[in-house]
Design a protein around this motif. Structure first.
Motif, PDB file in Angstrom:
ATOM      1  N   GLU C 109      16.545 -18.406 -23.545  1.00 15.53           N
ATOM      2  CA  GLU C 109      15.652 -17.735 -22.580  1.00 15.53           C
ATOM      3  C   GLU C 109      16.415 -17.350 -21.325  1.00 15.53           C
ATOM      4  N   GLN C 110      17.116 -18.337 -20.768  1.00 15.36           N
ATOM      5  CA  GLN C 110      17.834 -18.097 -19.519  1.00 15.36           C
ATOM      6  C   GLN C 110      18.963 -17.100 -19.724  1.00 15.36           C
ATOM      7  N   ALA C 111      19.671 -17.265 -20.843  1.00 12.97           N
ATOM      8  CA  ALA C 111      20.795 -16.359 -21.094  1.00 12.97           C
ATOM      9  C   ALA C 111      20.291 -14.930 -21.261  1.00 12.97           C
ATOM     10  N   SER C 112      19.179 -14.784 -21.968  1.00 15.50           N
ATOM     11  CA  SER C 112      18.656 -13.434 -22.191  1.00 15.50           C
ATOM     12  C   SER C 112      18.162 -12.817 -20.886  1.00 15.50           C
ATOM     13  N   ALA C 113      17.487 -13.615 -20.077  1.00 13.02           N
ATOM     14  CA  ALA C 113      16.999 -13.094 -18.797  1.00 13.02           C
ATOM     15  C   ALA C 113      18.176 -12.636 -17.952  1.00 13.02           C
ATOM     16  N   LYS C 114      19.229 -13.443 -17.954  1.00  8.94           N
ATOM     17  CA  LYS C 114      20.415 -13.089 -17.156  1.00  8.94           C
ATOM     18  C   LYS C 114      21.074 -11.838 -17.727  1.00  8.94           C
ATOM     19  N   ALA C 115      21.150 -11.780 -19.054  1.00  8.29           N
ATOM     20  CA  ALA C 115      21.788 -10.618 -19.685  1.00  8.29           C
ATOM     21  C   ALA C 115      21.034  -9.344 -19.315  1.00  8.29           C
ATOM     22  N   TYR C 116      19.718  -9.441 -19.402  1.00 15.62           N
ATOM     23  CA  TYR C 116      18.915  -8.265 -19.072  1.00 15.62           C
ATOM     24  C   TYR C 116      19.132  -7.841 -17.632  1.00 15.62           C
ATOM     25  N   GLN C 117      19.104  -8.805 -16.735  1.00 12.88           N
ATOM     26  CA  GLN C 117      19.274  -8.446 -15.327  1.00 12.88           C
ATOM     27  C   GLN C 117      20.666  -7.864 -15.069  1.00 12.88           C
ATOM     28  N   THR C 118      21.645  -8.382 -15.793  1.00 12.22           N
ATOM     29  CA  THR C 118      23.005  -7.854 -15.656  1.00 12.22           C
ATOM     30  C   THR C 118      23.053  -6.399 -16.116  1.00 12.22           C
ATOM     31  N   VAL C 119      22.308  -6.110 -17.195  1.00  8.60           N
ATOM     32  CA  VAL C 119      22.263  -4.730 -17.688  1.00  8.60           C
ATOM     33  C   VAL C 119      21.602  -3.824 -16.656  1.00  8.60           C
ATOM     34  N   VAL C 120      20.508  -4.283 -16.076  1.00  8.70           N
ATOM     35  CA  VAL C 120      19.825  -3.459 -15.075  1.00  8.70           C
ATOM     36  C   VAL C 120      20.771  -3.153 -13.921  1.00  8.70           C
ATOM     37  N   ALA C 121      21.477  -4.175 -13.471  1.00 10.11           N
ATOM     38  CA  ALA C 121      22.409  -3.968 -12.354  1.00 10.11           C
ATOM     39  C   ALA C 121      23.470  -2.946 -12.729  1.00 10.11           C
ATOM     40  N   ALA C 122      23.934  -3.017 -13.990  1.00 10.03           N
ATOM     41  CA  ALA C 122      24.960  -2.070 -14.430  1.00 10.03           C
ATOM     42  C   ALA C 122      24.390  -0.655 -14.481  1.00 10.03           C
ATOM     43  N   VAL C 123      23.150  -0.528 -14.922  1.00  3.23           N
ATOM     44  CA  VAL C 123      22.531   0.800 -14.972  1.00  3.23           C
ATOM     45  C   VAL C 123      22.383   1.350 -13.562  1.00  3.23           C
ATOM     46  N   GLU C 124      21.908   0.517 -12.653  1.00  3.40           N
ATOM     47  CA  GLU C 124      21.745   0.975 -11.270  1.00  3.40           C
ATOM     48  C   GLU C 124      23.083   1.398 -10.690  1.00  3.40           C
ATOM     49  N   ARG C 125      24.114   0.668 -11.061  1.00  6.15           N
ATOM     50  CA  ARG C 125      25.447   0.988 -10.549  1.00  6.15           C
ATOM     51  C   ARG C 125      25.943   2.294 -11.126  1.00  6.15           C
ATOM     52  N   VAL C 126      25.811   2.423 -12.436  1.00  8.24           N
ATOM     53  CA  VAL C 126      26.408   3.604 -13.070  1.00  8.24           C
ATOM     54  C   VAL C 126      25.655   4.878 -12.682  1.00  8.24           C
ATOM     55  N   LYS C 127      24.387   4.751 -12.381  1.00 14.27           N
ATOM     56  CA  LYS C 127      23.637   5.941 -11.961  1.00 14.27           C
ATOM     57  C   LYS C 127      24.219   6.518 -10.692  1.00 14.27           C
ATOM     58  N   ARG C 128      24.860   5.659  -9.917  1.00 17.89           N
ATOM     59  CA  ARG C 128      25.434   6.100  -8.657  1.00 17.89           C
ATOM     60  C   ARG C 128      26.946   6.282  -8.732  1.00 17.89           C
ATOM     61  N   SER C 129      27.476   6.240  -9.953  1.00 17.78           N
ATOM     62  CA  SER C 129      28.917   6.477 -10.103  1.00 17.78           C
ATOM     63  C   SER C 129      29.186   7.972 -10.036  1.00 17.78           C
ATOM     64  N   ARG C 130      30.372   8.300  -9.592  1.00 22.91           N
ATOM     65  CA  ARG C 130      30.734   9.721  -9.528  1.00 22.91           C
ATOM     66  C   ARG C 130      31.899   9.949 -10.466  1.00 22.91           C
TER      67      ARG C 130
END
Lengths: 470, 352, 671
Positions: C109-130
């Motif tokens: 449960e904890q690992a999956s929650a963390k994995a998901y949040q890590t993915v969201v952070a990566a998506v937010e980051r890459v959306k702002r990549s140039r």
């Protein structure tokens, strides 16, 4: 964002919810700590899953604003981790960062943040075991600290009685002697203008309310009669030098000794050159705050500083020419007892003390406007992309503003206290500034008047202290 | 129906205590040496005196420093909008000085005219103002010089008039009447003689104010002399903060900001001020009020000119807070008279 | 609006065991901007990468997030795949859900929650990549080698032989360094000078090498491919082109001096040649020893008290008026090979060094053994010139001693001490050699056998222990020590004591500072990575060779020198270099010119740029980071209070968005 929208599993009236688990954000440097965390993974060292990782090139890229945002966004704890001193991939990133973190951490403690929430560590790429250990320790520590307390008005809190600030202040100057000084000042200003030593004299003119003055920019000899001198001469006129230089090649400015540190800072930071200034130091009776002397005056002699170009006293006007590198600054210390008292209290008391004050903050930025060292063309708080300092005028946003203001002045502020004087909400900005000034002094040495000396927070030594770093 | 009573201070306090039942009461409170309006939990927290202003006006209880206009989140992949709730509990602003009460009416003129501001209107509807006339002027006060009065009734639902140790309580509106309907035990009716004291008070306080009146014709002079060079030197020492606007009872400008993260966001309205350099900064980079002189002129004229009708009052209510709190010691009334003098002497178009 | 593809890897069982991959994939569909999500057992495999490539093309993706292992491992892999699909590689991000998640958290449960949040952070980051392109920097086709010992010589020759132009700078009057002082080298007992001199001559004659001896580096500026070097040629007061090295001047010179080459065991004259085989073969006048004072004063003020050398010089090449000469060279790469010195500290003093003239260090003994040395190769006691019979050698003097010396091992001492003992036994057959040692480190090729030869064939007595005292008694040195293997105390009446003193870098920060390269706490230049990049520094374009980097022997020095040359040639063989585009940018319209960024930049990458108005007048000076020099640390971004500096690749907006995604909010907890 307004408080209501950023909710985590927060406590109601102090009780910790049953299933609460700490949420921790870790800012790690790519070359050492990120790789160290990778190694913890490769060697399958288990550690608590409460931590969320963010990769940076270096600890030098991590700013206090990022740590504050992590807390704003609901983190209960923040861990910052980088390379051991001497091993930084970028030679000195962690060494400059170490000073920044030291000062920021001491401020967070002063503001009442439980230091169990804020951790710094050096974990190298080879130290997988250390990474796991650090995360476990930090998680336990944040668990102990509990959920991040709300940024809010401490309802029903009794307040703190700070010890009284004492000091004798400058020698008393009666009306007659003040008259003499005033006359000499007007004479000096007039002379400066007629001999064209400067194109403008920035001084104090009488204001509309009793005991109030306002800054005047005098370009004509006849207008020198407008110059006033007395206990109402409060402004740090260094705040006007920059704009005056846009119209005049050389500017004369009336300066009390407490104003000089900021002027020196402006020279140090390339905002003006020494040869563009003619500093007129004047024998000062101290400035009044309400019915008594302002705190900063309590331990000041009032004597004009020998570093000034012209020195105006009861006796007359003298030329003075001192080597700035020999100039020491007599920094006031009447506040130190209050700071020590606050530091002796449990951090929860300090939190309430400051939250109550920050709650009054209107974000009028009078503090910024009156400070000569706040010369940025656009302030960090006006930066929208991204909006580091929340625009909402409430406890979280105001706390971030007040913290970053203090951090940006650390190592530069010499205690003219203008920010505290002009604050319409009577927030004790002077205490915060003095606290950081003391910390910088204690760790890295006193801020002097020499513009050639590097400011503490852009400098570093291998041997800088790091007792708090894991 | 009785509309005026005389109360002792104790009776006033008892009434105030009663108001706490079923109302959120906001009154002046001393905090760290600063007198401020705050919601009170018990009557002894309130500081209600015959004179003396709070550090700033109570406008934030109708027009909060910050409020969310709408919120949203991304639950389940769709955007879900939320209207932030408007406080339901009735609010009583207690001990509002006459100038501040007038300030509220100046705000009404902005927020309730034309398109009504939904949030402001809801709060206003839910607020009753108990004002307190002034027995003395603070050193910076000048309400009488700008057409206002220490005993003014504008914006007030119930007016308290200080009579020595006692108070006269006057119901001025229906809303005000609701507040006194349950009270009144032992209250003596006020007499005509008591009523005369009001005019005496006004005269006495006006006498303390040493400013010459600001002439209403000056609005036009100021507008005609808009380009006059005097503004360059009159605003020389303004530092560009917003103390004046934020402590002012009638300033109403705000900024909108959108703040969000990956999960949720909100559109938030916060106080703003025309004195800030970026206030009129356009997205294109152009700023129609590039210099601080232009910004300061704008503020002064907004208070003392730009009146639609001749009878419209000045937006400046003469509380004087901007004068006593300005970090640079600027005095708005002096500025106005100096500008008018310069414009008249040198002609409207005279440059610096 | 971005079109993001999220790809979650199972990594076989490595991720899938603890992270509920399907749930992460499904939840990722809801992240704003995500248009396609998928999972695969091994994304780094060929079919895995192909899936990503196909998805980019099919769904017209402009951003990609790969949730898998650490980017330290596979970021280049997936960025290359993205590039193959026509997407700028910097628009591909990785979310680490293995090393930082599935491998360290057991609770699914904890690992999956963390994995998901890590993915969201990566998506937010890459959306702002140039999209970023590497920065091209031209290369000056010339190398600078600092130091002409065997390391510098080897490096210079390798590059020169490959056809590149090399500037070789040496601060001594002759090249050769410490190796030219040695008598024989272990383990072959080759004559050091004999194997070195041919190389020295090659250097002096090489058409591609500009040899500048008796010169110092004054200043280095610029960046990789484009360094500017200012070199100070010290005045030798002898015109080199005309000097025939006849030696007449030295004959008549009345002023003696300690001969540095012989470790002051012999003397030279004020006008001298360091050793007969010196390259270049010219004489040098030492201004500190010459009787004419203030010889190299720039005003030319001097008192010519003695001109004997000038009188006898037939080519008339002595010039008392010679001034230092400053020359500038532009180079593309730099090799730092500044070598070592002997470190004689507290431990040496305790062994009597400096007190008793018969106590000497290894290099001094080396000179004594050398046929061209002060005693012409005969071993003699410095005190009375007699041949010694009992010689004590002490290893680890100063090394491996954190309290009173240096903590590291100087690496060569075990071998050269064995060599010294061997050579002593050869030269003085009746002598007895005793070696006090802590360990024997003989790891090189033929080294162990060499030490054995000393022990077995030459009967050198190896005593495991340290001497505690050395007392002078009736002209002999009584060495008191202990043999820890037998447990017995040892007392030796020695005629001479030779100390294997620690090796320290010859540079004490001057060159490191000028090159802006790091040195470790012992002063050795810091390599970029101890295992994988031992001859590079963290400053692009600057390489290391020899003992300047760490204690080592001649084979390793020569290997490293060739390696450094090879690295240098890698750059010189290109017309343009590609630099990482993750650099800093300043908003010039806002910069207030405080230059605190310049003060903190480790690379001196921030320049002062003058902004000119329409009339060409300077109205402001602003900070301007040079993208070719910027290494992307981000120190300047935080130093700038107004926030006018941003770092490409780690922009403020990216960091801000990531922090927003990693917070603890209602939605995450209730998920």
């Amino acid at each position: 964002m307004t408080e209501a929208n950023v909710t985590a599993a927060k406590s109601e009236a102090g009780a910790v919810p049953e299933n609460w688990k700490p949420h921790i954000v870790a800012l790690v440097c790519n070359w050492c700590s990120y790789a160290g965390a990778d190694m913890a993974g490769t060697t399958r060292r288990e550690y608590p899953a409460n931590v969320r990782m963010m990769r940076f090139p270096c600890t030098g890229r991590m700013s206090p604003l990022m740590i504050l945002r992590a807390f704003e966004q609901g983190a209960d704890g923040v861990l910052v981790s980088g390379c051991h001193p001497g091993d930084c991939h970028y030679v000195q990133g962690n060494l400059v960062a170490r000073r920044r973190f030291t000062i920021f951490r001491s401020l967070m403690d002063f503001i009442g943040v439980d230091l169990k929430r804020l951790h710094f560590a050096w974990v190298s790429a080879a130290e997988g075991h250390k990474w796991a250990k650090v995360v476990s320790e930090v998680t336990t520590s944040v668990q102990e600290a509990g959920p991040l307390p709300s940024f809010e008005h401490p309802e029903g809190w009794g307040g703190i009685d700070l010890p009284e600030m004492t000091g004798s202040g400058p020698q008393e100057l009666d009306e007659q002697r003040l008259d003499a000084i005033r006359a000499n000042l007007r004479k000096a200003a007039s002379e400066v203008l007629t001999t064209e030593r400067a194109g403008v004299v920035i001084g104090y003119g009488s204001g509309s309310l009793p005991d109030q003055t306002h800054p005047v920019l005098i370009t004509k000899t006849a207008e020198c009669e407008k110059l006033e001198w007395g206990q109402g001469c409060r402004n740090n006129l260094g705040a006007y030098v920059g704009s005056a230089l846009e119209k005049h090649e050389r500017v004369a400015v009336v300066a009390k000794t407490c104003d000089l540190g900021a002027i020196s800072g402006l020279i140090r930071e390339g905002q003006l050159r020494r040869d563009q200034l003619l500093v007129i130091g004047v024998q000062c009776p101290g400035v009044r705050d309400g019915s008594g002397l302002a705190t900063k005056c309590l331990s000041c002699s009032g004597d004009p500083h020998p570093i000034c170009d012209l020195v105006v006293t009861v006796e007359g006007v003298q030329e003075s020419c001192e080597d700035p590198s020999a100039a020491a600054l007599d920094t006031p210390d009447a506040r130190d007892e209050q700071i020590a008292y606050l530091e002796s209290l449990p951090h929860e008391e300090r939190w309430q003390y400051w939250q109550r004050q920050f709650g009054r903050c209107l974000r009028c930025y009078a503090c910024r406007a009156a400070c000569p060292l706040c010369y940025c063309s656009t302030c960090i708080t006006d930066k929208h992309r991204p909006q580091w300092v929340p625009t909402s005028i409430d406890h979280p946003g105001n706390s971030t503003w007040n913290i970053i203001r203090a951090v940006h002045l650390a190592g530069r502020c010499t205690g003219c206290d203008e920010c505290a004087r002009v604050c319409p909400a009577d927030i004790r900005l002077d205490l915060i500034n003095r606290k950081l000034s003391l910390e910088v002094e204690r760790q890295y040495g006193k801020i002097g008047l020499d513009p050639e000396e590097k400011s503490a927070l852009v400098d570093f030594r291998m041997e800088d202290s790091e007792e708090f770093i894991l | 129906m009785e509309s005026s009573w005389k109360l002792t201070d104790t009776q006033l306090r008892k009434w105030l205590s009663g108001l706490l039942d079923g109302n959120s009461v906001v009154a002046p409170v001393e905090e760290d040496g600063v007198l401020l309006f705050r919601p009170i939990a018990s009557e002894d927290q309130a500081v209600v005196k015959p004179s003396g202003k709070t550090r700033w006006s109570p406008k934030e209880f109708l027009f909060p420093r910050s409020e969310a206009l709408y919120r949203y989140n991304f639950k389940g992949g769709t955007v879900q909008l939320e209207d932030p709730p408007v406080p339901e509990e009735h609010q009583v602003l207690f001990g509002v000085r006459s100038c501040d009460a007038s300030g509220l009416v100046r705000l009404d003129e902005i927020f309730l005219s034309g398109t009504k501001d939904r949030l402001y209107a809801a709060r206003r509807e839910n607020t009753t103002v108990v004002s307190a006339a002034c027995a003395a002027a603070d050193v910076e006060c000048f309400c009488t010089a700008v057409g206002y009065s220490p005993v003014g009734e504008e914006g007030s639902d119930v007016q308290l008039v200080p009579l020595g140790e006692d108070w006269m309580l006057r119901v001025l509106t229906d809303k005000g009447r609701d507040l006194v309907s349950d009270a009144g035990d032992g209250w003596t009716a006020a007499t005509a003689k008591d009523g005369k004291r009001i005019a005496e008070l006004e005269k006495s306080v006006a006498g303390q104010i040493e400013r010459s009146p600001v002439n209403r014709e000056w609005s036009q002079v100021l507008e005609e002399g808009f380009e006059h060079g005097a503004w360059d030197r009159l605003a020389q020492h303004c530092l560009g903060c917003s103390v004046c606007a934020y402590v002012c009872p009638s300033c109403s400008c705000f900024d909108m900001n959108h703040e969000a993260n990956a999960w949720c966001g909100e559109q938030c309205r916060s106080w703003d001020a025309c004195t800030f350099p970026l206030f009129t900064h356009h997205a294109s980079g152009h700023n129609p009020r590039e210099t601080k002189q232009e910004r300061y002129r704008q503020r002064v004229l907004h208070k003392f000119a730009f009146r639609e009708e001749d009878e419209d009052p000045f937006r400046c209510v003469g509380c004087g807070r901007c004068v006593s709190l300005c970090p640079a010691g600027l005095d708005i009334v002096n500025t106005v008279s100096a500008a008018v003098e310069a414009i008249r002497e040198e002609g409207a178009d005279a440059a610096r | 609006m971005s079109r993001v593809g999220v790809f979650v890897c199972h990594c076989g069982e490595n991720i899938a065991r603890n992270v509920k991959v399907q749930e992460v994939v499904e939840s990722s569909r809801d992240i704003p901007g995500t248009v396609v999500t998928a999972d695969y057992p091994y994304l780094c495999s060929a079919p895995g990468q192909q899936m990503v490539i196909d998805a980019i093309e099919e769904h017209d993706l402009d951003r990609v997030v790969v949730a898998a292992c650490s980017p330290q491992l596979h970021e280049p892999t997936f960025r290359a795949a993205a590039a193959q699909a026509g997407l700028n590689p910097h628009l591909c991000e990785m979310a680490n859900i293995r090393e930082h998640c599935s491998w360290v958290h057991r609770d699914a449960e904890q690992a999956s929650a963390k994995a998901y949040q890590t993915v969201v952070a990566a998506v937010e980051r890459v959306k702002r990549s140039r999209p970023l392109d590497p920065i091209e920097v031209p290369v000056t086709k010339r190398a600078l080698v600092i130091g002409a010992g065997v390391a510098g010589i080897r490096s210079a020759l390798d590059m020169a032989n490959a056809g590149h132009s090399v500037v070789l700078v040496e601060r001594q009057p002759s090249i050769g360094g410490n190796m030219s002082r040695l008598s024989e080298t272990f383990p072959t007992l080759d004559c050091s000078q004999c194997i070195l001199t041919p190389l020295m001559v090659q250097v002096s004659r090489h058409p591609n090498i500009e040899l500048l001896t008796y010169s110092e580096i004054e200043e280095v500026s610029g960046y990789v491919g484009n360094f500017k070097v200012r070199i100070r040629r010290k005045p030798s007061f002898v015109v080199a082109e005309d000097c025939t090295a006849c030696g007449d001047c030295a004959e008549v010179c009345p002023q003696p001096s300690g001969n540095e080459f012989d470790m002051a065991l012999s003397s030279r004259k004020a006008i001298y040649i360091p050793f007969p085989q010196a390259v270049p073969s010219v004489y040098t006048l030492d201004p500190d020893r010459c009787l004419n004072s203030k010889l190299d004063s720039p005003t030319g003020f001097r008192v010519l008290a003695c001109v004997k050398c000038d009188e006898v010089c037939k080519p008339q090449c002595i010039d008392f008026d010679m001034q230092p000469e400053f020359i500038e060279r532009e180079v593309g790469v730099i090799v730092a090979a500044t070598g070592f010195d002997m470190k004689l500290g507290q431990q040496a003093a305790e062994c009597g060094y400096g007190k008793h003239v018969d106590v000497m260090d290894g290099l001094e003994f080396e000179r004594m053994l050398s046929a061209s040395g002060p005693t012409e190769g005969e071993v003699r006691r410095p005190s009375d010139g007699k041949t010694p019979k009992d010689v004590v050698f002490i290893q680890c003097v100063g090394s491996r001693n954190p309290e009173h010396g240096v903590s590291y091992c100087s690496r060569i001492c075990c071998m050269y001490t064995a060599k010294h003992a061997l050579l002593l036994r050869h030269k003085v057959p009746e002598s007895r050699a005793y070696i006090f040692y802590m360990d024997i480190r003989a790891g090189g090729k033929g080294y162990e056998e060499f030490v054995h030869r000393a022990m077995e064939e030459e009967r050198v007595m190896y005593i495991r222990g340290r001497p505690s005292q050395i007392i002078e008694e009736e002209g002999k040195l009584k060495v008191l020590g202990v043999d820890t293997l037998s447990g017995r105390t040892v007392e030796i009446d020695a005629d001479m004591v030779v100390l294997a003193a620690a090796m320290e870098p010859a540079d004490h920060g001057e060159i490191a500072g000028k090159l802006r390269i790091a040195a470790d706490t012992d002063g050795f230049f810091k390599e970029a990575h101890p295992k994988l990049r031992p001859v590079e520094t963290l400053t692009a374009g600057i390489f290391l060779a020899g003992t300047a980097q760490a204690p080592k022997d001649i084979p390793d020095t020569v290997s490293q020198a060739s390696a450094a040359a090879s690295k240098g040639m890698e750059m010189l063989s290109k017309d343009f270099l590609e630099r990482d585009p993750s650099t800093a940018h300043v908003d010039e319209s806002a910069c207030a010119g405080c230059f605190e960024c310049l003060a903190v930049c480790p690379y001196g990458a921030i320049e002062r740029k003058q902004l000119l108005d329409a009339q060409g007048e300077v109205f402001r000076e602003v900070a301007a980071p040079n993208p070719a020099m910027c290494e992307g640390c981000g120190l300047c971004t935080v130093t700038c209070r107004g926030g006018y500096i941003d770092l490409e690749g780690y922009t403020d907006e990216q960091v801000f968005a990531q922090l927003g995604a990693l917070g603890a909010l209602r939605e995450v907890i209730e998920r």
